[in-house]
Design a protein around this motif. Structure first.
Motif, short mmCIF file in Angstrom:
data_model
loop_
_atom_site.label_atom_id
_atom_site.label_comp_id
_atom_site.label_asym_id
_atom_site.label_seq_id
_atom_site.Cartn_x
_atom_site.Cartn_y
_atom_site.Cartn_z
N PRO A 162 -31.24 -20.38 -17.71
CA PRO A 162 -32.08 -19.56 -18.60
C PRO A 162 -32.94 -20.40 -19.55
N GLN A 183 -31.05 -13.34 -21.12
CA GLN A 183 -30.22 -12.51 -20.25
C GLN A 183 -30.94 -12.21 -18.93
N GLU A 184 -32.24 -11.96 -19.00
CA GLU A 184 -33.01 -11.72 -17.77
C GLU A 184 -32.92 -12.92 -16.83
N TYR A 185 -33.07 -14.12 -17.38
CA TYR A 185 -33.00 -15.31 -16.53
C TYR A 185 -31.58 -15.56 -16.02
N SER A 186 -30.57 -15.23 -16.80
CA SER A 186 -29.19 -15.32 -16.31
C SER A 186 -28.98 -14.35 -15.15
N ASN A 187 -29.53 -13.15 -15.29
CA ASN A 187 -29.42 -12.16 -14.21
C ASN A 187 -30.14 -12.62 -12.95
N GLN A 188 -31.31 -13.25 -13.11
CA GLN A 188 -32.02 -13.79 -11.95
C GLN A 188 -31.19 -14.86 -11.26
N TYR A 189 -30.55 -15.71 -12.03
CA TYR A 189 -29.70 -16.74 -11.45
C TYR A 189 -28.59 -16.08 -10.64
N ASP A 190 -27.92 -15.09 -11.24
CA ASP A 190 -26.81 -14.42 -10.57
C ASP A 190 -27.26 -13.73 -9.29
N ALA A 191 -28.45 -13.17 -9.30
CA ALA A 191 -28.96 -12.43 -8.14
C ALA A 191 -29.42 -13.35 -7.01
N ARG A 203 -25.65 -22.50 -14.06
CA ARG A 203 -25.99 -21.18 -14.60
C ARG A 203 -26.27 -21.27 -16.09
#
Length: 130
Positions: free
Chosen positions: A56, A118-126, A52
């Motif tokens: 990003p 942050q957007e890419y971290s959120n994509q990873y989480d999703a 994770r």
């Protein structure tokens, strides 16, 4: 991400400066060539090959190439000062640094526009099952 798709949908934010619309479309067209790179990164993340904390920056590295391409192309467009005076994206792209580390710092300093990390971290989480 375009995973499994045979087409690319490009959405442009409405009510923005016409030059910003042009730059947004140009960027997204160029970025669509990165579909395989983004898909491979997502697959590697799902398989546990990308952490994770790495995801990003790896995604931003792919995007950096497209930002540089876009910047280099818009430099070749003959524009008058009146064409660019109200554009938000024109100068943002022109100021984008060549080096990746400098680009990351530039992106982080420009957080008012978009928090890409942050957007890419959120994509990873999703998308990555834990």
């Amino acid at each position: 991400f375009y995973r499994g798709e045979r087409c690319v949908n490009i959405a442009v934010r409405e009510n923005q400066h016409p030059l910003d619309e042009y730059i947004s479309i140009l960027f997204e067209i160029l970025n669509s060539a990165n579909e395989e790179s983004f898909s491979k990164l997502a697959r590697d993340a799902e398989r546990g090959k990308v952490a994770r904390s790495e995801f990003p920056l790896k995604a931003l590295a792919i995007e950096h190439r497209t930002v540089s391409q876009t910047r280099d192309l818009i430099r070749t467009v003959p524009l008058e000062e009146a064409d660019i005076v109200d554009s938000q994206l024109y100068y943002s792209f022109l100021k984008s640094p060549d080096g990746f580390d400098e680009f990351v710092a530039y992106v982080q300093s420009n957080q008012g526009r978009r928090n890409a990390l942050q957007e890419y971290s959120n994509q990873y989480d999703a998308n990555v099952k834990r």
